[in-house]
Design a protein around this motif. Structure first.
Motif, PDB file in Angstrom:
ATOM      1  N   ASP A  36      39.030  33.576  30.089  1.00 42.95           N
ATOM      2  CA  ASP A  36      38.574  34.699  30.888  1.00 42.95           C
ATOM      3  C   ASP A  36      38.811  34.379  32.360  1.00 42.95           C
ATOM      4  N   ARG A  37      39.815  35.042  32.940  1.00 45.97           N
ATOM      5  CA  ARG A  37      40.193  34.744  34.319  1.00 45.97           C
ATOM      6  C   ARG A  37      39.521  35.659  35.340  1.00 45.97           C
ATOM      7  N   ARG A  38      38.518  36.396  34.916  1.00 46.21           N
ATOM      8  CA  ARG A  38      37.782  37.202  35.879  1.00 46.21           C
ATOM      9  C   ARG A  38      37.038  36.296  36.859  1.00 46.21           C
ATOM     10  N   PRO A  39      37.053  36.609  38.133  1.00 50.99           N
ATOM     11  CA  PRO A  39      36.311  35.797  39.092  1.00 50.99           C
ATOM     12  C   PRO A  39      34.806  36.016  38.935  1.00 50.99           C
ATOM     13  N   VAL A  40      34.033  35.112  39.477  1.00 47.32           N
ATOM     14  CA  VAL A  40      32.582  35.299  39.506  1.00 47.32           C
ATOM     15  C   VAL A  40      32.263  36.342  40.577  1.00 47.32           C
ATOM     16  N   GLY A  41      31.395  37.304  40.229  1.00 48.97           N
ATOM     17  CA  GLY A  41      31.040  38.361  41.162  1.00 48.97           C
ATOM     18  C   GLY A  41      29.552  38.410  41.418  1.00 48.97           C
ATOM     19  N   ASN A  42      29.153  39.312  42.292  1.00 47.11           N
ATOM     20  CA  ASN A  42      27.751  39.446  42.654  1.00 47.11           C
ATOM     21  C   ASN A  42      27.442  40.914  42.970  1.00 47.11           C
ATOM     22  N   ALA A  43      26.266  41.147  43.537  1.00 43.28           N
ATOM     23  CA  ALA A  43      25.846  42.517  43.830  1.00 43.28           C
ATOM     24  C   ALA A  43      26.811  43.217  44.770  1.00 43.28           C
ATOM     25  N   TRP A  44      27.348  42.497  45.742  1.00 46.71           N
ATOM     26  CA  TRP A  44      28.288  43.111  46.666  1.00 46.71           C
ATOM     27  C   TRP A  44      29.538  43.597  45.933  1.00 46.71           C
ATOM     28  N   ASP A  45      29.999  42.826  44.973  1.00 47.18           N
ATOM     29  CA  ASP A  45      31.180  43.247  44.209  1.00 47.18           C
ATOM     30  C   ASP A  45      30.892  44.515  43.403  1.00 47.18           C
ATOM     31  N   VAL A  46      29.676  44.637  42.874  1.00 47.72           N
ATOM     32  CA  VAL A  46      29.309  45.850  42.154  1.00 47.72           C
ATOM     33  C   VAL A  46      29.316  47.037  43.114  1.00 47.72           C
ATOM     34  N   GLN A  47      28.706  46.865  44.277  1.00 46.19           N
ATOM     35  CA  GLN A  47      28.662  47.950  45.260  1.00 46.19           C
ATOM     36  C   GLN A  47      30.048  48.330  45.757  1.00 46.19           C
ATOM     37  N   SER A  48      30.983  47.385  45.726  1.00 46.96           N
ATOM     38  CA  SER A  48      32.317  47.617  46.289  1.00 46.96           C
ATOM     39  C   SER A  48      33.306  48.190  45.292  1.00 46.96           C
ATOM     40  N   LEU A  49      32.894  48.369  44.034  1.00 47.03           N
ATOM     41  CA  LEU A  49      33.839  48.864  43.025  1.00 47.03           C
ATOM     42  C   LEU A  49      34.474  50.183  43.451  1.00 47.03           C
ATOM     43  N   GLY A  50      33.682  51.061  44.065  1.00 47.77           N
ATOM     44  CA  GLY A  50      34.194  52.360  44.461  1.00 47.77           C
ATOM     45  C   GLY A  50      35.211  52.308  45.579  1.00 47.77           C
ATOM     46  N   MET A  51      35.312  51.171  46.270  1.00 44.40           N
ATOM     47  CA  MET A  51      36.274  51.022  47.353  1.00 44.40           C
ATOM     48  C   MET A  51      37.614  50.487  46.848  1.00 44.40           C
ATOM     49  N   ARG A  52      37.653  50.075  45.577  1.00 44.05           N
ATOM     50  CA  ARG A  52      38.885  49.533  45.008  1.00 44.05           C
ATOM     51  C   ARG A  52      39.724  50.649  44.384  1.00 44.05           C
ATOM     52  N   ASP A 261      45.211  38.408  27.961  1.00 42.90           N
ATOM     53  CA  ASP A 261      46.597  37.931  27.910  1.00 42.90           C
ATOM     54  C   ASP A 261      47.499  38.675  28.893  1.00 42.90           C
ATOM     55  N   GLU A 262      47.199  39.951  29.124  1.00 40.84           N
ATOM     56  CA  GLU A 262      48.035  40.758  30.013  1.00 40.84           C
ATOM     57  C   GLU A 262      47.489  40.823  31.443  1.00 40.84           C
ATOM     58  N   ASP A 263      46.515  39.945  31.757  1.00 40.89           N
ATOM     59  CA  ASP A 263      45.902  39.911  33.100  1.00 40.89           C
ATOM     60  C   ASP A 263      45.336  41.266  33.505  1.00 40.89           C
ATOM     61  N   LEU A 264      44.749  41.971  32.553  1.00 39.79           N
ATOM     62  CA  LEU A 264      44.166  43.281  32.820  1.00 39.79           C
ATOM     63  C   LEU A 264      42.638  43.255  32.901  1.00 39.79           C
ATOM     64  N   LEU A 265      42.006  42.241  32.283  1.00 37.39           N
ATOM     65  CA  LEU A 265      40.553  42.253  32.215  1.00 37.39           C
ATOM     66  C   LEU A 265      39.922  42.168  33.595  1.00 37.39           C
ATOM     67  N   GLN A 266      40.560  41.437  34.512  1.00 37.18           N
ATOM     68  CA  GLN A 266      39.988  41.295  35.850  1.00 37.18           C
ATOM     69  C   GLN A 266      40.186  42.543  36.713  1.00 37.18           C
ATOM     70  N   ASN A 267      40.787  43.578  36.133  1.00 34.24           N
ATOM     71  CA  ASN A 267      40.912  44.876  36.822  1.00 34.24           C
ATOM     72  C   ASN A 267      40.331  45.999  35.975  1.00 34.24           C
ATOM     73  N   THR A 268      39.443  45.656  35.047  1.00 33.54           N
ATOM     74  CA  THR A 268      38.965  46.659  34.095  1.00 33.54           C
ATOM     75  C   THR A 268      37.452  46.644  33.988  1.00 33.54           C
ATOM     76  N   PHE A 305      32.067  43.981  33.906  1.00 35.55           N
ATOM     77  CA  PHE A 305      32.741  44.268  35.170  1.00 35.55           C
ATOM     78  C   PHE A 305      34.111  43.579  35.245  1.00 35.55           C
ATOM     79  N   PRO A 306      34.919  43.928  36.244  1.00 30.80           N
ATOM     80  CA  PRO A 306      36.178  43.200  36.454  1.00 30.80           C
ATOM     81  C   PRO A 306      35.945  41.787  36.985  1.00 30.80           C
ATOM     82  N   PHE A 307      34.714  41.365  37.000  1.00 32.13           N
ATOM     83  CA  PHE A 307      34.305  40.026  37.407  1.00 32.13           C
ATOM     84  C   PHE A 307      33.136  39.626  36.516  1.00 32.13           C
ATOM     85  N   ARG A 308      32.797  38.349  36.544  1.00 36.34           N
ATOM     86  CA  ARG A 308      31.702  37.851  35.725  1.00 36.34           C
ATOM     87  C   ARG A 308      30.451  37.678  36.582  1.00 36.34           C
ATOM     88  N   LEU A 309      29.339  38.190  36.094  1.00 37.59           N
ATOM     89  CA  LEU A 309      28.062  37.818  36.681  1.00 37.59           C
ATOM     90  C   LEU A 309      27.685  36.456  36.106  1.00 37.59           C
TER      91      LEU A 309
END
Length: 476
Positions: A36-52, A261-268, A305-309
């Motif tokens: 699982d190559r999703r980065p570690v995220g936090n509350a700011w990453d959740v709030q920022s989803l709409g900006m991506r 495998d397709e490097d999609l989970l970290q954007n999904t 999330f596209p990141f891991r809590l």
């Protein structure tokens, strides 16, 4: 808006190869902690989803999945390691209510965020109005490629469920391997959920580099289908259900593995849910689409999330299927659906992730609805069963019932003292019963949505009716 396009050119050979590879290698073989190559995220990453502008949405609906039978929800058997992993690195909603115990009624509410009384989708012939606004339409208008892959005839496009999807297809059924068993004698549905996953993989092969919204409706649990590897829990009816849940969890793992495998989970953004649960004779009732008790309306809901809590978050505030799409659209800062009874759960999500208290919670009643005459051939008087869940209590109103012991007109349960909700305490708590009775009757008096007053009536041809009979339903 309907954009239903055929798209299975080239899928057959690809799907067969994928199926052989999947069955040869086994599902869910990746080590999530390493792969699982999703980065570690936090509350700011959740709030920022709409900006991506790179976040996709994968919605996997597992039909007939009861929350209490998932290890992710505390069940003692290890039935759902994939759900557990996604919950452990994302969000799990611990008290989640579906709006019906019958797929079509439930899904009409889920897709519109509107309670069944207001959608008008209550009987076997009812369809979803084309004037209803669905999440797929909102995603499409926002530039997402939209695809729905379904195996349950109650969500077929002729009932209005294809709105907003460029691709809305039932995957072609393949030959079922000898290692797979189907133990529900009433179900004769072709193919397996591997066919749906293979179709999803093909869609991602073509459109994975674009922004997409993909809905995959899994049916193997409904079929009580499992393979030899997952025959872990016994051979009676209830055990076989657990075997099927474990098997379907691995099929879900296969799809998520493909995203890794397709490097999609970290954007999904991954949304996992169910339309209804399943009964196992707790009150002399088996299956679903008969009543709205706990066992057929308490369902799982998990967001990845596209990141891991770093540690998964559980939200114990009561949530509902009508809340799913108001929440997802809010997370992505997309336009809201109009007229919803559901609401965004983002405030609860942010409070849970940050550990911030929201102040004293005011419980909101949640409703489930089933017309017990939904499948009658001739028009009959409505016979609604309404569940009102509020705090630890669940009140059931069964209009048209005789009031005899085997046909009660109303019931009241308190999960605080009776977690299985088998003891009717309506005589002991008349004031509580009266307050919830008024809520149930107020619910039935609610006006329809602007598009729900005249639900279209859909006349099934014999082929369509036969497909629904293959699901075990007594379709006239």
């Amino acid at each position: 808006m309907k954009r239903i396009l055929g798209w299975f050119a080239g899928l057959m050979a690809f799907a067969l190869l994928a199926m052989l590879l999947a069955y040869g290698a086994g599902f869910l073989k990746i080590e999530y902690g390493n792969a699982d190559r999703r980065p570690v995220g936090n509350a700011w990453d959740v709030q920022s989803l709409g900006m991506r502008d790179d976040v996709n949405v994968l919605f996997v609906l597992t039909d007939t999945l009861r929350a209490h039978r998932l290890s992710a929800y505390g069940y003692e058997r290890e039935t759902s390691p994939t759900w557990e992993y996604m919950a452990s690195s994302g969000l799990r909603f611990g008290r989640h209510l579906s709006q019906s115990s019958w797929t079509k009624c439930s899904m009409a509410s889920m897709w519109t965020g509107v309670y069944p009384q207001r959608t008008g989708v209550l009987k076997s012939s009812h369809g979803l109005s084309e004037d209803a606004i669905t999440p797929a339409e909102i995603f499409f208008d926002a530039g997402f490629r939209t695809a729905g892959i379904w195996r349950n005839g109650w969500v077929s496009p002729n009932f209005g469920f294809g709105q907003g999807f460029e691709v809305y297809e039932r995957p072609p059924g393949k030959a079922i391997p000898r290692s797979v068993r189907i133990e529900n004698p009433h179900i004769k549905l072709e193919g397996t959920d591997s066919d749906a996953v293979n179709a999803a993989v093909e869609f991602l092969r073509v459109h994975g580099n674009e922004r997409w919204f993909l809905y995959v409706h899994l049916m193997d649990v409904h079929q009580y289908l499992y393979d030899e590897k997952n025959a872990l829990f016994g051979s009676d009816y209830s055990d076989i259900y657990d075997n099927s849940v474990r098997h379907t969890d691995e099929v879900l793992g296969m799809l998520l593995t493909h995203l890794v495998d397709e490097d999609l989970l970290q954007n999904t953004l991954v949304v996992l849910a169910s339309d209804h649960g399943e009964a196992f004779g707790e009150r002399g009732i088996e299956g679903h689409a008969r009543e709205v008790y706990r066992e057929t309306t308490e369902v799982p809901f998990v967001i990845g999330f596209p990141f891991r809590l770093e540690s998964g978050v559980t939200i114990e505030t009561r949530s509902r299927n009508v809340d799913i799409w108001p929440t997802v659209l809010d997370l992505l800062d997309l336009p809201a659906m109009p007229e919803t009874d559901g609401r965004s759960l983002v405030p609860e999500i942010m409070a849970a992730i940050t550990g911030r208290k929201q102040g004293e919670e005011v419980p909101t009643p949640a409703f489930a609805h089933l017309d017990r005459h939904w499948g009658k051939a001739q028009p009959e008087e409505d016979a609604p069963s309404i569940a009102v869940a509020l705090g630890s209590y669940r009140y059931i109103l069964r209009e048209g019932a005789t009031g005899k012991p085997n046909d009660p007109a109303e019931l009241l349960f308190d999960a605080a003292s009776d977690p299985e909700e088998l003891l009717n305490v309506i005589e002991e708590e008349p004031e509580r019963a009266q307050a919830l009775r008024e809520l149930a009757r107020g619910y039935l008096d609610r006006p329809p949505a602007s598009w729900g007053e005249d639900a279209p009536s859909v006349e099934l041809d014999e082929a369509e009716a036969e497909q629904l009979r293959a699901l075990g339903y007594a379709v006239p």
